[in-house]
Write a protein that holds these residues in place. Structure first.
Motif, PDB file in Angstrom:
ATOM      1  N   GLU A  28       2.243   1.687   3.528  1.00  0.00           N
ATOM      2  CA  GLU A  28       3.885   0.708   3.763  1.00  0.00           C
ATOM      3  C   GLU A  28       4.722   1.107   2.731  1.00  0.00           C
ATOM      4  O   GLU A  28       5.829   0.999   3.433  1.00  0.00           O
ATOM      5  N   TRP A  29       4.525   1.422   1.713  1.00  0.00           N
ATOM      6  CA  TRP A  29       5.608   1.976   0.755  1.00  0.00           C
ATOM      7  C   TRP A  29       6.320   3.276   1.604  1.00  0.00           C
ATOM      8  O   TRP A  29       7.593   3.277   1.471  1.00  0.00           O
ATOM      9  N   GLN A  30       5.759   4.018   1.861  1.00  0.00           N
ATOM     10  CA  GLN A  30       6.278   5.194   2.503  1.00  0.00           C
ATOM     11  C   GLN A  30       7.281   4.948   3.929  1.00  0.00           C
ATOM     12  O   GLN A  30       8.118   5.490   4.136  1.00  0.00           O
ATOM     13  N   GLN A  31       6.584   4.171   4.544  1.00  0.00           N
ATOM     14  CA  GLN A  31       7.292   3.694   5.740  1.00  0.00           C
ATOM     15  C   GLN A  31       8.473   2.704   5.238  1.00  0.00           C
ATOM     16  O   GLN A  31       9.827   2.935   5.837  1.00  0.00           O
ATOM     17  N   MET A  32       8.571   2.058   4.395  1.00  0.00           N
ATOM     18  CA  MET A  32       9.751   1.271   3.979  1.00  0.00           C
ATOM     19  C   MET A  32      10.758   2.241   3.479  1.00  0.00           C
ATOM     20  O   MET A  32      11.856   2.172   3.665  1.00  0.00           O
ATOM     21  N   PHE A  33      10.173   2.988   2.525  1.00  0.00           N
ATOM     22  CA  PHE A  33      11.046   4.177   2.024  1.00  0.00           C
ATOM     23  C   PHE A  33      11.827   4.990   2.889  1.00  0.00           C
ATOM     24  O   PHE A  33      12.848   5.054   3.161  1.00  0.00           O
ATOM     25  N   GLN A  34      10.944   5.430   3.931  1.00  0.00           N
ATOM     26  CA  GLN A  34      11.688   6.145   5.079  1.00  0.00           C
ATOM     27  C   GLN A  34      12.711   5.428   5.818  1.00  0.00           C
ATOM     28  O   GLN A  34      13.798   5.899   6.039  1.00  0.00           O
TER      29      GLN A  34
ATOM     30  N   PHE B  98      10.290  -1.130  -8.668  1.00  0.00           N
ATOM     31  CA  PHE B  98       9.927  -2.234  -8.069  1.00  0.00           C
ATOM     32  C   PHE B  98       8.587  -2.397  -7.952  1.00  0.00           C
ATOM     33  O   PHE B  98       7.583  -1.417  -7.850  1.00  0.00           O
ATOM     34  N   GLY B  99       7.945  -3.599  -8.106  1.00  0.00           N
ATOM     35  CA  GLY B  99       6.337  -3.831  -7.917  1.00  0.00           C
ATOM     36  C   GLY B  99       5.943  -3.862  -6.509  1.00  0.00           C
ATOM     37  O   GLY B  99       6.633  -4.129  -5.698  1.00  0.00           O
TER      38      GLY B  99
ATOM     39  N   THR C 118       0.893  -1.139  -0.084  1.00  0.00           N
ATOM     40  CA  THR C 118       0.034  -0.079   0.014  1.00  0.00           C
ATOM     41  C   THR C 118       0.865   1.116  -0.040  1.00  0.00           C
ATOM     42  O   THR C 118       2.081   1.209   0.142  1.00  0.00           O
ATOM     43  N   GLU C 119       0.072   2.395  -0.273  1.00  0.00           N
ATOM     44  CA  GLU C 119       1.218   3.769  -0.200  1.00  0.00           C
ATOM     45  C   GLU C 119       1.681   4.010   1.057  1.00  0.00           C
ATOM     46  O   GLU C 119       2.922   4.288   1.145  1.00  0.00           O
TER      47      GLU C 119
END
Length: 166
Positions: free
Chosen positions: A133-139, A164-165, A130-131
């Motif tokens: 989750e992506w933000q959390q992982m990116f940070q 990445f997908g 999800t967006e």
């Protein structure tokens, strides 16, 4: 504990020593240096085969992570009960795919480090379905790579969503 890097392909030359030294630092930054970790470098044919079997996607990819502790939530640490539980899991790097995705101004070895860091975050429960989750992982990746840069003098950026997908 140990970091094992295996090169099971002959398409792209791999310099294991620089990758090992950077990933050892990343493990310390993340606080998981006491856990075993395997990094396996494979070609397009093999990463595609693994991707098809485990994700139902019949295409090569950059990284696939197989956590030993499958139910970690993002940012949680494994709590081993036994010595054999000091294992994070395995990261398969599609080194041929990664090489061909590199832009002219990118250093291939740096991109390997960034991709392995991404895989390591997956082993620690981070996802990007999800967006949020992506933000959390990116940070998390950004913080780790920034600290790696402070320690080594490199300037590395996390993978971007177009690489990445979900």
């Amino acid at each position: 504990m140990s970091l094992v890097i295996r090169n099971l392909q002959r398409v792209i030359p791999i310099r294991r020593a620089p990758l090992r030294s950077k990933i050892e630092i990343v493990r310390r930054i993340l606080g998981v240096q006491k856990f075993d970790l395997g990094i396996i470098c494979v070609d397009n044919k093999n990463i595609q085969h693994i991707n098809r079997i485990y994700r139902g996607r019949n295409v090569p990819t950059d990284v696939l992570s197989f956590p030993f502790h499958e139910h970690l939530k993002a940012g949680e640490f494994p709590l081993p009960d036994f010595p054999d539980d000091y294992n994070l899991g395995d990261i398969f790097l599609g080194v041929e795919y990664i090489f061909h995705q590199c832009k002219e101004d990118e250093d291939y070895n740096d991109v390997l480090t960034v991709t392995a860091t991404h895989g390591l975050c997956h082993l620690l429960g981070f996802t990007h379905s999800t967006e949020a989750e992506w933000q959390q992982m990116f940070q998390k990746e950004k913080a780790v790579l920034d600290e790696l840069g402070r320690r080594t003098g490199t300037r590395l950026q996390p993978l971007t969503r177009d690489l990445f997908g979900g």
